[in-house]
Enzyme design. Sequence first.
Site, PDB file in Angstrom:
ATOM      1  N   GLU A   1       0.892  -1.160   0.000  1.00 57.14           N
ATOM      2  CA  GLU A   1       0.000   0.000   0.000  1.00 57.14           C
ATOM      3  C   GLU A   1       0.924   1.202   0.000  1.00 57.14           C
ATOM      4  OE1 GLU A   1      -1.223   2.987   0.421  1.00 57.14           O
ATOM      5  OE2 GLU A   1      -2.101   2.781   2.427  1.00 57.14           O
TER       6      GLU A   1
ATOM      7  N   HIS B   1      -8.819   8.366   3.489  1.00 61.78           N
ATOM      8  CA  HIS B   1      -7.865   9.280   4.140  1.00 61.78           C
ATOM      9  C   HIS B   1      -7.042  10.054   3.124  1.00 61.78           C
ATOM     10  CE1 HIS B   1      -4.900   6.134   3.333  1.00 61.78           C
ATOM     11  NE2 HIS B   1      -3.957   6.985   3.693  1.00 61.78           N
TER      12      HIS B   1
HETATM   13  N1  SAH Z   1       1.179  -1.858   4.650  1.00 63.76           N
HETATM   14  C1  SAH Z   1       0.766  -1.071   5.791  1.00 63.76           C
HETATM   15  C2  SAH Z   1       1.454   0.264   5.878  1.00 63.76           C
HETATM   16  C3  SAH Z   1       1.345   1.126   4.652  1.00 63.76           C
HETATM   17  S1  SAH Z   1       2.077   2.724   4.862  1.00 63.76           S
HETATM   18  C4  SAH Z   1      -0.723  -0.889   5.704  1.00 63.76           C
HETATM   19  O1  SAH Z   1      -1.292  -1.141   4.645  1.00 63.76           O
HETATM   20  O2  SAH Z   1      -1.329  -0.485   6.691  1.00 63.76           O
HETATM   21  C5  SAH Z   1       3.610   2.549   4.022  1.00 63.76           C
HETATM   22  C6  SAH Z   1       4.710   1.881   4.856  1.00 63.76           C
HETATM   23  O3  SAH Z   1       5.799   1.645   3.987  1.00 63.76           O
HETATM   24  C7  SAH Z   1       5.273   2.737   5.978  1.00 63.76           C
HETATM   25  O4  SAH Z   1       5.241   2.018   7.187  1.00 63.76           O
HETATM   26  C8  SAH Z   1       6.696   3.060   5.559  1.00 63.76           C
HETATM   27  O5  SAH Z   1       7.595   3.095   6.649  1.00 63.76           O
HETATM   28  C9  SAH Z   1       7.010   1.906   4.656  1.00 63.76           C
HETATM   29  N2  SAH Z   1       7.997   2.182   3.599  1.00 63.76           N
HETATM   30  C10 SAH Z   1       7.980   3.172   2.677  1.00 63.76           C
HETATM   31  N3  SAH Z   1       9.006   3.075   1.845  1.00 63.76           N
HETATM   32  C11 SAH Z   1       9.721   1.999   2.240  1.00 63.76           C
HETATM   33  C12 SAH Z   1      10.916   1.400   1.786  1.00 63.76           C
HETATM   34  N4  SAH Z   1      11.573   1.873   0.728  1.00 63.76           N
HETATM   35  N5  SAH Z   1      11.397   0.330   2.432  1.00 63.76           N
HETATM   36  C13 SAH Z   1      10.739  -0.154   3.527  1.00 63.76           C
HETATM   37  N6  SAH Z   1       9.610   0.372   4.007  1.00 63.76           N
HETATM   38  C14 SAH Z   1       9.096   1.433   3.362  1.00 63.76           C
END
Ligand code: SAH
Length: 535
Positions: free
Chosen positions: A333, A483
Amino acid sequence: MAEYTETRCGGVAEGDLPDLSDCDDDADDDEQWQPVEEGEADSLQLQQQVTCLFCDRALSSVAATLQHCSAEHQVDLVDAIRRYNLDDYGYIKMINFIRSTRCDAACLMGLPDASLPWESEDFLRPVLPDDPLLQTDPEELCAGEGLNQGLLPTGNQYALLQRAQAAEERARLSEEALARAMDDLHKLRLLAQGLVLSSESSKPGNPGGLGSVAELREDEDEAYFSSYGHYGIHEEMLKDKVRTESYRDFMYRNPELFQDKVVLDVGCGTGILSMFAARSGAKKVIGVDQSEIIYQAMDIVRANQLEDKITLIKGRVEDVQLPVEKVDIIISEWMGYFLLFESMLDSVLHARDLYLADNGSVYPDLCNISLAAVGDTVKHQERIAFWDDVYGFSMACMKKAVVPEAVVEVVAADTLVSEPAVIQTIDCNRVCLSELEFSSDFCLKITSTTECTAIVGYFDIFFDNGCSNKVMFSTGPHTSKTHWKQTLFLLERPIPVRAGEELRGKISVRKNKKDPRSLLVTFDLRDRKLTYSLQ
Ligand code: SAH
């Protein structure tokens, strides 16, 4: 061993000659061989450094020096003491004579006994301060029958020698560590210089600036990931039912896609998508997240007894080492405001290109970005005309700051004055990084005669590829609020429009070179060019 046991009166001034035999330290006193504390051993080791009489070599002891003189310079000092019948003073004078005149070995051994060249009392003055050779008793040297007997260590002496050698080794290692630290410091300095230079080069107009999230420096990304470390943002996402239930429905309604598959969850956050995937039959799920929230995810996964199936790894997906070579499915996501804000899709594409098996798939797989015209004079008044008259004063100049900032807010469907138009479709299984910056012509079919006060942008998400039960959700004004709300691009001056006409324009979406996670959106609309930042 003489050089360790005796601390003799080596440094004496002319006319002040102590009786050498009165020196307190007694060579034969075994009491002296008490265990030596480590620090003492170190200093002992330093004291025992002896400079050779005939070259500049520093040796670790008097014994080693005598051996060295014999082997390298063919001078047997014990032999010289005997041959010239030297007493304590004679011995001291000879040592100082050799050191001061730097005479060579041959000249020392061929001297006539009657007139020794070190007769003068001047040679009692030490040439080297604290010269260990001067602290050595010549009688002891001779009584020990030379190098191989009297000077060889025994018992405690041997243990002491070993400790001294160990101390020497520690000193050597410390010096190496210091050299490495200096080297690191040097590299840090170069890095700092590089950072200054690259921040210079990322100034507007400089083509060498930052281009993608892959090039983001660690410190710049820190704020981004720390924002995801707080539970609040995850609570908001989890409570966004349109979003979360769409992911859930996609996985629960298409279990055949997940059965026995290896799944990678890019940016797993609290682990919600990983758990949906595990419950849908995945053989193994790997969740990666760089933010601290992953520690909560670890507890959450355990609390739900899914630790056998779900492996969580803290780190950027670009940096971590996955426990598998390929994965069958990537779920993520990653969507930001106006879809591409945050540029997290860059990371998903990176993972796709690195880890996705040939017949694998990324979900969601399709995304649309859409625009529509908005006619909302009330909101326009509140936001723009407001600055014309603030308590009787004109603050119209503020509009120049207000207008270029795109606004994230819910747009009421009844304020739309055109049909929506899709300006870009992204297929996550095929798109490449460079296509995430694009320009697109658009045509908005106007539905009422009014004033267009803004353009609204939003996106739709599709779980489509190979799904027997396809799932989609929209973030547009016509559906339940998410959101992501909508993104509003206010026009400083409204454009009059008539029902049935087409409002044509061109949009270009670019990463902000100064901050690749934010976007610059430019509209060519009628005769105007308007640039908005989304941050
Ligand atoms: N999958 C979860 C969170 C989505 S928000 C859900 O659906 O509720 C996006 C998440 O991706 C965040 O926690 C952020 O820290 C992580 N993220 C973003 N870019 C990233 C990267 N390059 N490597 C690892 N994590 C990443």
